[in-house]
Each structure stands twice: as structure tokens, then as C-alpha cells.
Motif scaffolding. Structure first.
Motif, PDB file in Angstrom:
ATOM      1  N   THR A  25       0.845  -1.193   0.000  1.00 54.91           N
ATOM      2  CA  THR A  25       0.000   0.000   0.000  1.00 54.91           C
ATOM      3  C   THR A  25       0.883   1.246   0.000  1.00 54.91           C
ATOM      4  O   THR A  25       1.622   1.495   0.948  1.00 54.91           O
ATOM      5  CB  THR A  25      -0.917  -0.011   1.223  1.00 54.91           C
ATOM      6  N   THR A  44      -1.118  -0.992  -4.590  1.00 55.04           N
ATOM      7  CA  THR A  44      -2.416  -0.439  -4.236  1.00 55.04           C
ATOM      8  C   THR A  44      -2.203   0.870  -3.484  1.00 55.04           C
ATOM      9  O   THR A  44      -1.218   1.032  -2.764  1.00 55.04           O
ATOM     10  CB  THR A  44      -3.266  -1.427  -3.405  1.00 55.04           C
ATOM     11  N   SER A  83      -4.041  -0.278  -8.160  1.00 52.53           N
ATOM     12  CA  SER A  83      -5.403  -0.324  -7.631  1.00 52.53           C
ATOM     13  C   SER A  83      -5.555   0.795  -6.611  1.00 52.53           C
ATOM     14  O   SER A  83      -4.586   1.165  -5.939  1.00 52.53           O
ATOM     15  CB  SER A  83      -5.673  -1.681  -6.975  1.00 52.53           C
ATOM     16  N   ASP A  85      -7.925   2.654  -3.441  1.00 55.48           N
ATOM     17  CA  ASP A  85      -9.000   2.666  -2.457  1.00 55.48           C
ATOM     18  C   ASP A  85      -9.822   3.941  -2.653  1.00 55.48           C
ATOM     19  O   ASP A  85      -9.328   5.044  -2.409  1.00 55.48           O
ATOM     20  CB  ASP A  85      -8.389   2.631  -1.053  1.00 55.48           C
ATOM     21  N   ASN A 110     -10.775  -0.454  -4.643  1.00 54.44           N
ATOM     22  CA  ASN A 110     -11.462  -0.977  -3.457  1.00 54.44           C
ATOM     23  C   ASN A 110     -12.697  -0.119  -3.240  1.00 54.44           C
ATOM     24  O   ASN A 110     -12.607   1.109  -3.284  1.00 54.44           O
ATOM     25  CB  ASN A 110     -10.602  -0.836  -2.198  1.00 54.44           C
ATOM     26  N   GLU A 112     -15.712   0.388  -0.320  1.00 55.92           N
ATOM     27  CA  GLU A 112     -16.139   0.058   1.038  1.00 55.92           C
ATOM     28  C   GLU A 112     -17.658   0.100   1.159  1.00 55.92           C
ATOM     29  O   GLU A 112     -18.343   0.736   0.355  1.00 55.92           O
ATOM     30  CB  GLU A 112     -15.531   1.051   2.031  1.00 55.92           C
ATOM     31  N   ASN A 149     -12.412  -4.696  -6.080  1.00 58.05           N
ATOM     32  CA  ASN A 149     -12.192  -5.359  -4.801  1.00 58.05           C
ATOM     33  C   ASN A 149     -13.290  -4.875  -3.852  1.00 58.05           C
ATOM     34  O   ASN A 149     -13.240  -3.746  -3.360  1.00 58.05           O
ATOM     35  CB  ASN A 149     -10.801  -4.994  -4.273  1.00 58.05           C
ATOM     36  N   ARG A 151     -15.179  -4.570  -0.561  1.00 53.30           N
ATOM     37  CA  ARG A 151     -14.780  -4.655   0.850  1.00 53.30           C
ATOM     38  C   ARG A 151     -15.997  -4.567   1.761  1.00 53.30           C
ATOM     39  O   ARG A 151     -16.944  -3.829   1.480  1.00 53.30           O
ATOM     40  CB  ARG A 151     -13.815  -3.506   1.156  1.00 53.30           C
ATOM     41  N   TYR A 185     -13.002  -8.571   0.021  1.00 49.74           N
ATOM     42  CA  TYR A 185     -12.118  -8.078   1.066  1.00 49.74           C
ATOM     43  C   TYR A 185     -12.861  -7.949   2.397  1.00 49.74           C
ATOM     44  O   TYR A 185     -13.390  -6.884   2.722  1.00 49.74           O
ATOM     45  CB  TYR A 185     -11.552  -6.730   0.633  1.00 49.74           C
ATOM     46  N   ASN A 207      -8.864 -10.991  -0.385  1.00 47.67           N
ATOM     47  CA  ASN A 207      -7.813 -10.065   0.045  1.00 47.67           C
ATOM     48  C   ASN A 207      -7.688 -10.129   1.570  1.00 47.67           C
ATOM     49  O   ASN A 207      -8.685 -10.090   2.286  1.00 47.67           O
ATOM     50  CB  ASN A 207      -8.219  -8.655  -0.395  1.00 47.67           C
ATOM     51  N   SER A 229      -2.543  -6.967   1.205  1.00 50.09           N
ATOM     52  CA  SER A 229      -2.237  -5.532   1.201  1.00 50.09           C
ATOM     53  C   SER A 229      -1.976  -5.103   2.638  1.00 50.09           C
ATOM     54  O   SER A 229      -2.208  -5.862   3.579  1.00 50.09           O
ATOM     55  CB  SER A 229      -3.368  -4.729   0.557  1.00 50.09           C
TER      56      SER A 229
END
Length: 250
Positions: A25, A44, A83, A85, A110, A112, A149, A151, A185, A207, A229
Motif C-alpha cells: 500500500t 495499491t 489499484s 482505495d 477498493n 467500502e 475489490n 470490501r 475483502y 484479500n 495488502s
């Protein structure tokens, strides 16, 4: 220079359950170049480290525009797949998110299920799946298979009863898988039995998060993990080491 579609394909192919890819990360061109020099295959970008690096709080304390500025700097510094977030999406439509990421050179994200702009509420399972589905549709329309991804923060937020939390996380992530996610994730630090259950019962690569200065890199493969990650922990480890170095001179 590698095309963006080639980068997306490479990133997706790196996810192999039992033989996990580590995506360190990073948060800027400097940290990205550290990882490139160390020999990693993809990176990431974490929201917490990026926010810290510009003096703003995590949980969408920065704008999507500010994030894209940093992503463009990173993708200009390295040709590796990146990638990103994007937290809970900054309240933006999926097409805006995908177009911004692709134009900045990113090929993964990613997403959330905690909506920071609405007091940190947890999206219900179908609502989160619908967000994933919208991102998949937007990526298809953009002509790039952005690696999604999906999460869940059920463990991190300790939502609901401990007794059925794993069941609820699996059900939530299975919906995200059906909606078009590529990776799942269940963020949190899990014991081996929980991690094995997650990787065995979820239909897609999983993940896991690692402490880069403490965990054994070889320990994740036997648990069926496909991607590792560091979240904010790489930056935190560097911060601690830097404090030691600087403390000798202060």
C-alpha cells in the motif's frame, strides 16, 4: 508503455488463491518507487496513507479530485498496475468514479460498504452489491476491466453479534461477487480458522491485510488468500522507524 487494458488483465491474473500476490500500500510517487525497486508486480493506493500525506483525515477527508491528482503522479512514476482505495465512493456516480480512475491510469479499486458522508452508516448487503454492479457496468462501458475489490467493514466495525458475523460477511460478499466484483475483502485481522473459512466459502479471490513488519509472508498462502495488502500499516512502520532515526538528532 503497457496499455491500460494490459495492466488490468495483469492485475486480475495475479490473484491466485493459495499463492497470493502482495500489493504494498503506497501513497505517493516516492513510496511507489520504493515498492517498484523492491520488485513488486502491482501496487495499491490506500486512502488513509494518501490522506495523511496531504495533512487531511481518512474517511473521505480528501476529495476525489485530490485523490486523482495523487494517482496521476503515481502512474506517471511507474508502469505497474495500480489499484486505488476509493473509500465509499465520495458520493459520486459510478461512471464518474470509473472515468476518473481510468483517465488517471488506475486499473483497480477498493469499494467500502461504510458511507462516510452519511455518518459512517453501513450499507445494507444489497445496496452495497448494487454499488458494485454500477461500477462493473461503468467499467464495461469504459472498455476497461477495472478489477473491483469489494470490501466489507463488518469485522472492523464489529457490526452485530459475533456469533454470526462471519456468516453475514460471507452472505454480503457473495452478493457483491454476483454483482460483478473480482476480489472480496473482509477487512480485519482474522484468526486462521476464520480466514480459512472465508477463503473456502467465498466464490472469488480473497484479500487479507498484513502487518509488513510483523507477519510471516508465507503464512497467508496456506490459508487460501489470493491478495495481501497493508492498509495503513506500511506507512505506520516507516513512521515508527523514522521517529527512531530522527530522535537521535532532536
Amino acid at each position: 508503455m503497457t496499455s491500460i487494458n494490459e495492466k488490468a488483465t495483469t492485475l486480475l491474473r495475479l490473484h491466485k488463491p493459495g499463492s497470493p500476490v502482495t500489493l504494498p500500500t503506497v501513497w505517493d510517487a516516492w513510496s511507489a518507487n520504493l515498492a517498484v525497486t523492491a520488485g513488486f508486480q502491482a501496487l495499491t493506493v490506500g486512502s488513509h496513507p494518501v490522506s495523511d500525506s496531504i495533512g487531511k483525515p481518512d474517511n473521505e477527508g480528501i476529495t476525489f479530485f485530490e485523490l486523482l491528482q495523487r494517482i496521476s503522479q503515481i502512474t506517471s512514476a511507474t508502469d505497474l498496475p495500480i489499484s486505488v482505495d476509493i473509500e465509499s465512493g465520495y458520493g459520486l456516480e459510478p461512471a464518474r468514479l470509473i472515468d476518473g480512475l481510468v483517465n488517471a491510469g488506475a486499473v483497480g479499486l477498493n469499494i467500502e460498504d461504510v458511507v462516510h458522508s452519511e455518518g459512517g452508516r453501513l450499507r445494507d448487503a444489497q445496496e452495497h452489491a448494487d454499488v458494485v454492479g454500477g461500477l462493473r457496468q461503468a467499467a464495461d462501458e469504459a472498455g476497461v476491466h477495472v478489477v473491483i475489490n469489494a470490501r466489507t467493514d463488518l469485522f472492523l466495525q464489529q457490526v452485530g453479534d459475533d456469533a454470526d458475523r462471519v456468516d453475514r460477511a460471507i452472505a454480503r460478499l457473495q452478493l457483491a461477487a454476483q454483482a460483478g466484483a473480482d476480489v472480496l475483502y473482509p477487512v480485519g485481522r482474522h484468526n486462521d480458522s476464520t480466514q480459512k473459512r472465508l477463503t473456502s466459502e467465498l466464490a472469488l479471490p480473497v484479500n487479507a491485510i498484513a502487518l509488513p513488519d510483523q507477519d510471516d509472508p508465507a503464512s497467508f498462502g496456506r490459508l487460501g488468500v489470493a491478495r495481501i495488502s497493508f492498509g495503513p500499516f506500511f506507512q505506520a512502520a516507516l513512521t515508527a522507524h523514522s521517529a527512531t532515526l530522527l530522535g537521535r538528532w532532536s
